[in-house]
Design a protein around this motif. Structure first.
Motif, PDB file in Angstrom:
ATOM      1  N   SER A  69       0.522  36.191   7.693  1.00 27.79           N
ATOM      2  CA  SER A  69      -0.545  35.209   7.835  1.00 27.79           C
ATOM      3  C   SER A  69       0.051  33.864   8.218  1.00 27.79           C
ATOM      4  N   VAL A  70      -0.767  33.017   8.820  1.00 26.45           N
ATOM      5  CA  VAL A  70      -0.315  31.701   9.268  1.00 26.45           C
ATOM      6  C   VAL A  70      -0.075  30.823   8.033  1.00 26.45           C
ATOM      7  N   PRO A  71       1.104  30.195   7.949  1.00 31.97           N
ATOM      8  CA  PRO A  71       1.381  29.371   6.772  1.00 31.97           C
ATOM      9  C   PRO A  71       0.585  28.076   6.804  1.00 31.97           C
ATOM     10  N   ALA A  72       0.390  27.493   5.642  1.00 31.32           N
ATOM     11  CA  ALA A  72      -0.329  26.230   5.547  1.00 31.32           C
ATOM     12  C   ALA A  72       0.514  25.103   6.128  1.00 31.32           C
ATOM     13  N   ALA A  73      -0.138  24.041   6.559  1.00 29.42           N
ATOM     14  CA  ALA A  73       0.554  22.937   7.221  1.00 29.42           C
ATOM     15  C   ALA A  73       1.438  22.174   6.247  1.00 29.42           C
ATOM     16  N   GLY A  74       2.605  21.795   6.750  1.00 23.51           N
ATOM     17  CA  GLY A  74       3.448  20.805   6.096  1.00 23.51           C
ATOM     18  C   GLY A  74       3.900  21.124   4.692  1.00 23.51           C
ATOM     19  N   GLY A  75       3.892  22.359   4.285  1.00 17.48           N
ATOM     20  CA  GLY A  75       4.220  22.648   2.899  1.00 17.48           C
ATOM     21  C   GLY A  75       5.707  22.669   2.628  1.00 17.48           C
TER      22      GLY A  75
ATOM     23  N   TYR B 207       6.049  38.900  28.827  1.00 18.17           N
ATOM     24  CA  TYR B 207       7.384  39.471  28.622  1.00 18.17           C
ATOM     25  C   TYR B 207       7.725  40.598  29.594  1.00 18.17           C
ATOM     26  N   ASP B 208       6.725  41.315  30.072  1.00 14.56           N
ATOM     27  CA  ASP B 208       7.048  42.475  30.908  1.00 14.56           C
ATOM     28  C   ASP B 208       6.898  42.206  32.407  1.00 14.56           C
ATOM     29  N   THR B 209       5.970  41.362  32.789  1.00 14.29           N
ATOM     30  CA  THR B 209       5.781  41.091  34.223  1.00 14.29           C
ATOM     31  C   THR B 209       6.538  39.850  34.690  1.00 14.29           C
ATOM     32  N   GLY B 210       6.907  38.975  33.744  1.00  9.30           N
ATOM     33  CA  GLY B 210       7.607  37.750  34.119  1.00  9.30           C
ATOM     34  C   GLY B 210       6.700  36.608  34.537  1.00  9.30           C
ATOM     35  N   GLU B 211       5.381  36.818  34.543  1.00  8.44           N
ATOM     36  CA  GLU B 211       4.459  35.735  34.905  1.00  8.44           C
ATOM     37  C   GLU B 211       4.658  34.518  33.997  1.00  8.44           C
ATOM     38  N   VAL B 212       4.739  33.328  34.586  1.00 11.96           N
ATOM     39  CA  VAL B 212       4.685  32.106  33.783  1.00 11.96           C
ATOM     40  C   VAL B 212       3.203  31.815  33.533  1.00 11.96           C
ATOM     41  N   LEU B 213       2.808  31.873  32.271  1.00 11.54           N
ATOM     42  CA  LEU B 213       1.392  31.837  31.919  1.00 11.54           C
ATOM     43  C   LEU B 213       0.867  30.420  31.739  1.00 11.54           C
ATOM     44  N   MET B 214       1.600  29.597  31.011  1.00 14.84           N
ATOM     45  CA  MET B 214       1.130  28.247  30.680  1.00 14.84           C
ATOM     46  C   MET B 214       2.296  27.449  30.105  1.00 14.84           C
ATOM     47  N   VAL B 215       2.087  26.149  30.033  1.00 15.57           N
ATOM     48  CA  VAL B 215       2.999  25.265  29.317  1.00 15.57           C
ATOM     49  C   VAL B 215       2.202  24.568  28.225  1.00 15.57           C
ATOM     50  N   GLY B 216       2.701  24.637  27.000  1.00 17.01           N
ATOM     51  CA  GLY B 216       2.114  23.901  25.896  1.00 17.01           C
ATOM     52  C   GLY B 216       3.169  23.008  25.276  1.00 17.01           C
ATOM     53  N   TRP B 217       2.843  22.459  24.131  1.00 16.87           N
ATOM     54  CA  TRP B 217       3.761  21.536  23.464  1.00 16.87           C
ATOM     55  C   TRP B 217       3.930  21.977  22.034  1.00 16.87           C
ATOM     56  N   MET B 218       5.157  21.944  21.569  1.00 21.46           N
ATOM     57  CA  MET B 218       5.454  22.309  20.183  1.00 21.46           C
ATOM     58  C   MET B 218       6.244  21.196  19.511  1.00 21.46           C
ATOM     59  N   ASP B 219       5.885  20.901  18.267  1.00 21.51           N
ATOM     60  CA  ASP B 219       6.746  20.103  17.407  1.00 21.51           C
ATOM     61  C   ASP B 219       7.493  21.083  16.496  1.00 21.51           C
ATOM     62  N   ASP B 220       8.237  20.559  15.541  1.00 13.85           N
ATOM     63  CA  ASP B 220       9.030  21.426  14.673  1.00 13.85           C
ATOM     64  C   ASP B 220       8.164  22.464  13.964  1.00 13.85           C
ATOM     65  N   GLU B 221       7.023  22.028  13.429  1.00 18.06           N
ATOM     66  CA  GLU B 221       6.198  22.941  12.650  1.00 18.06           C
ATOM     67  C   GLU B 221       5.526  23.995  13.535  1.00 18.06           C
ATOM     68  N   ALA B 222       5.116  23.606  14.740  1.00 20.95           N
ATOM     69  CA  ALA B 222       4.543  24.600  15.657  1.00 20.95           C
ATOM     70  C   ALA B 222       5.588  25.655  16.010  1.00 20.95           C
ATOM     71  N   LEU B 223       6.828  25.214  16.209  1.00 22.38           N
ATOM     72  CA  LEU B 223       7.899  26.180  16.474  1.00 22.38           C
ATOM     73  C   LEU B 223       8.115  27.077  15.256  1.00 22.38           C
ATOM     74  N   HIS B 224       8.120  26.481  14.067  1.00 19.94           N
ATOM     75  CA  HIS B 224       8.277  27.273  12.847  1.00 19.94           C
ATOM     76  C   HIS B 224       7.196  28.356  12.740  1.00 19.94           C
TER      77      HIS B 224
ATOM     78  N   GLN C  24      -4.521  16.174  18.615  1.00  9.77           N
ATOM     79  CA  GLN C  24      -3.555  15.842  17.548  1.00  9.77           C
ATOM     80  C   GLN C  24      -3.678  16.818  16.379  1.00  9.77           C
ATOM     81  N   GLU C  25      -3.632  18.106  16.728  1.00 15.35           N
ATOM     82  CA  GLU C  25      -3.670  19.129  15.686  1.00 15.35           C
ATOM     83  C   GLU C  25      -2.999  20.402  16.187  1.00 15.35           C
ATOM     84  N   TYR C  26      -2.652  21.278  15.249  1.00 16.21           N
ATOM     85  CA  TYR C  26      -2.084  22.572  15.603  1.00 16.21           C
ATOM     86  C   TYR C  26      -3.184  23.496  16.090  1.00 16.21           C
ATOM     87  N   TRP C  27      -2.832  24.370  17.041  1.00 17.47           N
ATOM     88  CA  TRP C  27      -3.772  25.416  17.430  1.00 17.47           C
ATOM     89  C   TRP C  27      -3.014  26.704  17.678  1.00 17.47           C
ATOM     90  N   VAL C  28      -3.584  27.761  17.139  1.00 18.35           N
ATOM     91  CA  VAL C  28      -3.059  29.095  17.409  1.00 18.35           C
ATOM     92  C   VAL C  28      -3.713  29.563  18.703  1.00 18.35           C
TER      93      VAL C  28
END
Lengths: 142, 142
Positions: A136-142, B33-50, B66-70
């Motif tokens: 599951s997706v973890p909670a923010a900033g914990g 991963y299988d076709t190699g298509e570049v789908l999109m560019v988004g932005w990640m901070d440390d927590e989004a990467l985590h 100014q929020e996370y999105w899955v």
């Protein structure tokens, strides 16, 4: 939208579609046109995009040196342009290229070859790889 | 290097290798991963990467909201993570994914499908496509 911060001869109709960051830049992804490898990410302002569109070779803006650079000009590892596309919101550029030699300054073929991170692998429901449940997706900033 | 601007549980050894922009973000490229298509560019901070590394699904930081999105949480167009790699200078992330449906909010498969720019095509010397001479690089800011 941030305006262009340096003078450029880029077609105004293209410039009007760009969404620049605070430094006047867009992310530019170089992809090998025939294999699909993502080679590197650089940065382009309006003028770097103009030069990339008009010279057949990729030009980027160096954020550290604050100057234009033609990829491969000193190394010989040129990027010959095959096609250029903007993304849907104008803040990223996909350049399909024919890369001579190594794209990365380390001598590796791509800039993404050396630092693969450990990642939980996901799989769409019903796929053969979807054996294990996705955490599951973890909670923010914990 | 800009420090992380939001709290995160990202592995400190990974965080130490990141080169963040002034907003604490890295560019994240999603590639099928299988076709190699570049789908999109988004932005990640440390927590989004985590979250991307630990949940099997791509999480980005929305610069406009100014929020996370899955990715796909509302559209169903999820991105299941296959692998994640940092580039050589830690300011870009390549996520190889299995994209369900359209990656672009416009309904297109990729965010780069709609706006292909007219470009002079380059070719390496000696290649079959190298018939026409490549124009010389134009002078700056003219």
């Amino acid at each position: 939208m941030t305006e262009a911060v340096r003078p450029s001869r880029l077609d105004p109709e293209i410039a009007a579609r760009l969404k620049r960051d605070s430094g006047g830049l867009m992310a530019a992804i170089a992809q090998q046109y025939d294999t699909g490898e993502v080679l590197m990410v650089g940065w382009m302002d309006d003028e770097a995009l103009h030069r990339t569109l008009t010279t057949g070779r990729c030009t980027y803006w160096s954020r550290s040196r604050q100057e234009y650079w033609v990829k491969g000009e000193t190394s010989g590892h040129l990027q010959f342009v095959k096609s250029v596309a903007l993304d849907c919101d104008g803040d990223a550029i996909l350049v399909r290229v024919d890369q001579v030699g190594a794209a990365c300054h380390t001598g590796r073929r791509t800039c993404f070859d050396a630092d693969v991170l450990g990642a939980a692998v996901g799989a769409r429901p019903g796929s053969a790889a979807a054996g294990a449940p996705v955490p599951s997706v973890p909670a923010a900033g914990g």
